[in-house]
Design an enzyme around this catalytic site. Structure first.
Site, short mmCIF file in Angstrom:
data_model
loop_
_atom_site.label_atom_id
_atom_site.label_comp_id
_atom_site.label_asym_id
_atom_site.label_seq_id
_atom_site.Cartn_x
_atom_site.Cartn_y
_atom_site.Cartn_z
N SER A 128 -10.03 -1.00 7.03
CA SER A 128 -9.45 -0.71 5.71
C SER A 128 -8.81 -1.90 5.02
CB SER A 128 -8.42 0.41 5.81
OG SER A 128 -9.08 1.65 5.75
N LYS A 156 0.83 -1.21 0.00
CA LYS A 156 0.00 0.00 0.00
C LYS A 156 0.87 1.26 0.00
CE LYS A 156 -3.96 1.85 2.65
NZ LYS A 156 -4.78 1.67 3.86
N SER A 200 -9.82 1.50 2.86
CA SER A 200 -8.95 2.30 2.03
C SER A 200 -7.89 1.51 1.27
CB SER A 200 -8.25 3.35 2.88
OG SER A 200 -7.38 2.72 3.81
#
Lengths: 468, 90
Positions: free
Chosen positions: A177, A78, A153
């Site tokens: 997330s 990420k 996310s």
């Protein structure tokens, strides 16, 4: 032809050990998929130019029979996890050209393992969102239905694994997330105990909540990743050496039905009830439990998190790194930089956090939210004296359409209603694929367990994989 | 909450907002605060914790770090003689 769809870390490792497969071959297969699919799916913001060199180095290690668990395994990271010398933007314009000056602890661990880090993945800006739509670099798309969101996310990481653009991935959780995109993309997502792994080198959102969290196609893959990157790091004073807690197991699952008596999609509930039956048939005792404080997890979260956001993001001011927009004086530079560098959701949370911390509201909101948080944590400590797992659906709905909920922040926040208790209480939780809707969208259930009992989550997760 | 409250918060947070942004934020904050306000009404007893989280500090001694002065200076948007350069403060 490599069967990437059914490939796991264990299978890949075994094939490489037996010299049936090299990391270069495996990595090339993923790069080929990326070149074909990433443009549409927008999972990666950047694929690194040294990927094949990393794979070659891994092959050298394997040739000497010195391979570890993740040697040669292609992984996606990420965009809020620092990799020295690579860009790390947290999908924000304010960090568009920021080059990380050091490795995050978890990246250091991956490098020691000889993993192949393919690239950095798309996400909601500063991890603020539940759909990857707040990214400054465009939405990521759900591979099961490209008109739908992958969740967020950590949406890019989830898409990378679900669409075979990486074998596994790291995301981060502040509130759901990783579990929520895992649910939307048919993957396993583990939110570890707060403190089980270091936050050093993670671009902070809410420090008392943030936690690096792995994605895998199977429970075993999530377990391998967790064990490879966990541990005490002296750069994070809240990380501790996770002592595996061995307690007496009762195999009792508690279900707080009162937390989801309305607002949950019918297909989700029916699938959940079906999963409960399967677990009963497999010998688990399932009981109804009440968690009266836990229903306040999400509102408590939306006070504590923005408060932490408003202080954390004050460092992005155009002075030491990242974007700078010139102004007449230094205050003007701050304002211009922040106004043009941050997106709408980020600004919204900074303003909200500034409010809950302001004079006259601090006690009523921020302090009260912490008292409620403590009550929630204590509630879980008490319930886990009686039972082993708390079980809920992972999300109230399957993946929704791109564009939905963007003009209604509270509707978006409610996506994480079932995720919030674990983040607020600091306990571990695992999201597991549990079937599909009539339209073929993935569904998911989650288990929560007591602090540092990840191993019990892996055990029940593997059991569920057999019976689902 | 009114527009002037949003303006005050934006000033504290060092963010410039357009009129459209201010109106949008006013609406959003009303709706978000409407949701989180339930926290203020929860009755929480004074709980005695059986377990307290605490920080585990490292020893305060000089150690090698990954990053160098050069790397950090290299990230400065504007610098002079190894110092970060900013506009006048006063």
């Amino acid at each position: 032809m490599l069967d990437l769809k059914n490939l796991t870390i264990e299978k890949a490792k075994e094939a490489m050990r037996k010299r049936e497969l090299t990391s270069v071959e495996l990595t090339s297969a993923y790069l080929k998929n990326i070149s074909e699919k990433n443009k549409e799916l927008n999972a990666y913001l950047e694929v690194f130019d040294d990927v094949l060199e990393q794979a070659k180095r891994a092959d050298e290690i394997i040739k000497k029979d010195e391979g570890k668990e993740l040697t040669g395994i292609p992984i996606a990271i990420k965009d809020n996890i620092l990799i020295k010398g690579k860009k790390a933007s947290a999908a924000s314009k304010i960090l568009e050209n920021y080059i990380a000056s050091y490795d995050a602890f978890v990246v250091k661990k991956l490098k020691e393992e000889g993993a192949v880090i393919i690239g950095r993945t798309n996400m909601d800006e500063f991890a603020m969102g539940s759909s990857t739509q707040t990214s400054a670099y465009g939405v990521a798309r759900n591979p099961f239905d490209k008109d739908r969101v992958p969740g967020g996310s950590s949406g890019g990481s989830a898409v990378a694994v679900a669409a075979d653009l990486a074998l596994c991935a790291l995301g981060t959780e502040t509130c759901g997330s990783v579990r929520q995109p895992a649910s939307f993309c048919g993957l396993v997502g583990l939110k570890p105990t707060y403190g089980a792994m270091s936050r050093s080198g993670i671009i902070a959102m809410g420090n008392s909540l943030d936690q690096v969290s792995p994605f895998g196609k199977t429970v075993k893959d999530a377990e391998i990743l967790f064990n490879a990157i966990k541990g005490k790091d002296e750069m994070d004073a809240t990380s501790i050496k996770s002592n595996e807690v061995v307690g007496k197991k009762k195999n009792i699952i508690g279900i707080p039905w009162h937390l989801f008596d309305n607002g949950v999609d019918e297909e989700v509930i029916n699938n959940f009830k079906g999963s409960v039956e399967k677990l009963k048939n497999a010998g688990y005792k399932v009981i109804d439990i009440k968690l009266p404080y836990s229903k306040y997890s999400l509102p408590a979260y939306y006070i504590i998190m923005p408060a932490e956001v408003s202080t954390n993001l004050s460092r992005f001011d155009g002075i030491r790194y990242g974007l700078r927009k010139e102004g007449e004086n230094v205050s003007d530079v701050y304002k211009k930089t922040r106004s043009q560098g941050f997106g709408a959701e980020t600004k919204r949370r900074i303003i909200l956090g500034t409010f809950v911390l302001s004079h006259g509201y601090y006690d009523a909101y921020y302090n009260k939210a912490w008292r409620v948080r403590n009550a929630i944590e204590q509630e879980f400590r008490n319930i886990f004296k009686e039972i082993d797992f708390v079980m809920t659906p992972t999300t109230p709905t399957p993946a929704f359409k791109i564009g939905e909920k963007m003009d209604d922040p509270v509707a978006m926040y409610l996506c994480d209603i079932f995720a919030a208790p674990a983040n607020i209480a600091g306990i571990p939780a695992i999201a597991l694929p549990s079937g599909f809707t009539d339209k073929g969208l993935p569904l998911s259930i989650q288990f929560m367990a007591s602090h540092f009992k990840e191993n019990e989550l892996f055990e029940i997760g593997k059991k569920f994989e057999e019976i689902r | 909450m009114e527009i002037k409250d949003i303006e005050k918060l934006a000033e504290l947070a060092k963010i410039e907002l357009t009129d459209t942004e201010k109106k949008g934020l006013l609406k959003d904050l009303d709706s978000i605060l409407g949701y989180v306000k339930q926290i203020t009404e929860v009755e929480v007893p004074e709980i005695k914790h059986e377990y307290e989280n605490r920080n585990v500090w490292r020893e305060d001694k000089i150690e090698e770090r990954d990053f160098s002065k050069e790397i950090i200076i290299g990230e400065f948007p504007d610098s002079q003689d190894g110092f970060v350069k900013v506009k006048k403060i006063m």
